[in-house]
Design a protein around this motif. Sequence first.
Motif, PDB file in Angstrom:
ATOM      1  N   HIS A  28       0.900  -1.574  -7.924  1.00  0.00           N
ATOM      2  CA  HIS A  28       0.153  -0.844  -7.299  1.00  0.00           C
ATOM      3  C   HIS A  28       0.503   0.247  -6.568  1.00  0.00           C
ATOM      4  O   HIS A  28      -0.183   1.150  -5.978  1.00  0.00           O
ATOM      5  CB  HIS A  28      -0.682  -1.794  -6.162  1.00  0.00           C
ATOM      6  N   TYR A  29       1.732   0.291  -6.232  1.00  0.00           N
ATOM      7  CA  TYR A  29       2.491   1.377  -5.352  1.00  0.00           C
ATOM      8  C   TYR A  29       3.429   2.308  -6.269  1.00  0.00           C
ATOM      9  O   TYR A  29       3.986   3.007  -5.894  1.00  0.00           O
ATOM     10  CB  TYR A  29       3.132   0.720  -4.197  1.00  0.00           C
ATOM     11  N   ILE A  36       9.078  -2.602   1.500  1.00  0.00           N
ATOM     12  CA  ILE A  36       9.451  -1.523   2.578  1.00  0.00           C
ATOM     13  C   ILE A  36      10.708  -0.683   2.177  1.00  0.00           C
ATOM     14  O   ILE A  36      10.706   0.477   2.294  1.00  0.00           O
ATOM     15  CB  ILE A  36       9.474  -2.158   3.933  1.00  0.00           C
ATOM     16  N   SER A  37      11.568  -1.415   1.745  1.00  0.00           N
ATOM     17  CA  SER A  37      12.969  -0.632   1.556  1.00  0.00           C
ATOM     18  C   SER A  37      12.913   0.112   0.538  1.00  0.00           C
ATOM     19  O   SER A  37      13.494   1.377   0.347  1.00  0.00           O
ATOM     20  CB  SER A  37      14.280  -1.822   1.547  1.00  0.00           C
ATOM     21  N   LEU A  38      12.185  -0.173  -0.520  1.00  0.00           N
ATOM     22  CA  LEU A  38      12.002   0.685  -1.711  1.00  0.00           C
ATOM     23  C   LEU A  38      11.335   1.638  -1.491  1.00  0.00           C
ATOM     24  O   LEU A  38      11.542   2.711  -2.077  1.00  0.00           O
ATOM     25  CB  LEU A  38      11.411  -0.179  -2.966  1.00  0.00           C
ATOM     26  N   ILE A  39      10.547   1.556  -0.457  1.00  0.00           N
ATOM     27  CA  ILE A  39       9.742   2.919  -0.226  1.00  0.00           C
ATOM     28  C   ILE A  39      10.178   3.772   0.962  1.00  0.00           C
ATOM     29  O   ILE A  39      10.241   4.935   0.983  1.00  0.00           O
ATOM     30  CB  ILE A  39       8.226   2.427   0.335  1.00  0.00           C
ATOM     31  N   ALA A  40      10.970   3.373   2.072  1.00  0.00           N
ATOM     32  CA  ALA A  40      11.378   3.977   3.127  1.00  0.00           C
ATOM     33  C   ALA A  40      12.892   3.823   3.091  1.00  0.00           C
ATOM     34  O   ALA A  40      13.388   4.402   4.196  1.00  0.00           O
ATOM     35  CB  ALA A  40      10.705   3.571   4.355  1.00  0.00           C
ATOM     36  N   ALA A  89       9.776   0.073  10.344  1.00  0.00           N
ATOM     37  CA  ALA A  89       8.724  -0.741   9.459  1.00  0.00           C
ATOM     38  C   ALA A  89       9.109  -2.107   9.077  1.00  0.00           C
ATOM     39  O   ALA A  89       8.203  -2.906   9.273  1.00  0.00           O
ATOM     40  CB  ALA A  89       8.410   0.070   8.076  1.00  0.00           C
ATOM     41  N   ALA A  90      10.384  -2.635   8.734  1.00  0.00           N
ATOM     42  CA  ALA A  90      10.692  -3.896   8.494  1.00  0.00           C
ATOM     43  C   ALA A  90      10.542  -4.831   9.772  1.00  0.00           C
ATOM     44  O   ALA A  90      10.026  -6.052   9.720  1.00  0.00           O
ATOM     45  CB  ALA A  90      12.014  -3.723   8.153  1.00  0.00           C
TER      46      ALA A  90
END
Length: 161
Positions: free
Chosen positions: A41-42, A78-82, A97-98
């Motif tokens: 989805h992302y 979250i880590s994959l994105i940020a 975020a984490a």
Amino acid sequence: MGGPTQPVDEHICTTCTQDSVDYFNAGLYCSEALLKAFDQHYDLGLTPEFRKIATSFGAGIGAAQCCCGCLTGGVMVISLIAGRSTPEQSETPAFEAAAALHTAFKKEYRSACCRVLTKDLEWGSPEHYAQCQRFVGGMASMVQTILREQLGVEPTHVCAE
């Protein structure tokens, strides 16, 4: 011990949340199910081989019943994105975020420990499985909220409501 139900957020991709639960119901561990659904989805760009990274986080890190696999799966997303790619990049967006995800999970379910979350249930029982389904769906919603509100990230696919 399911904890209160998350209020429905009109910005949550219910398809991503449902896919997370469906993948769990199809036999993936909670961490694997979350990573697979968010990848789709992302557009995280993960190959099926790379998604295997989530396997050992299932059942509370290698079945040790420690940190809940839903939470570790959410942190992976979250880590994959940020997350950062080099030491020069700031870790602050990913860390914040984490931390927010960890706080939200503990607030909702009163613990981040798989053993504590399932202590009154027989491991592998239908009740245990139903409890984990609720955690998977709740985590998918929490991750999406944090991605949107803290990181400004929305699903890349149109989500059915």
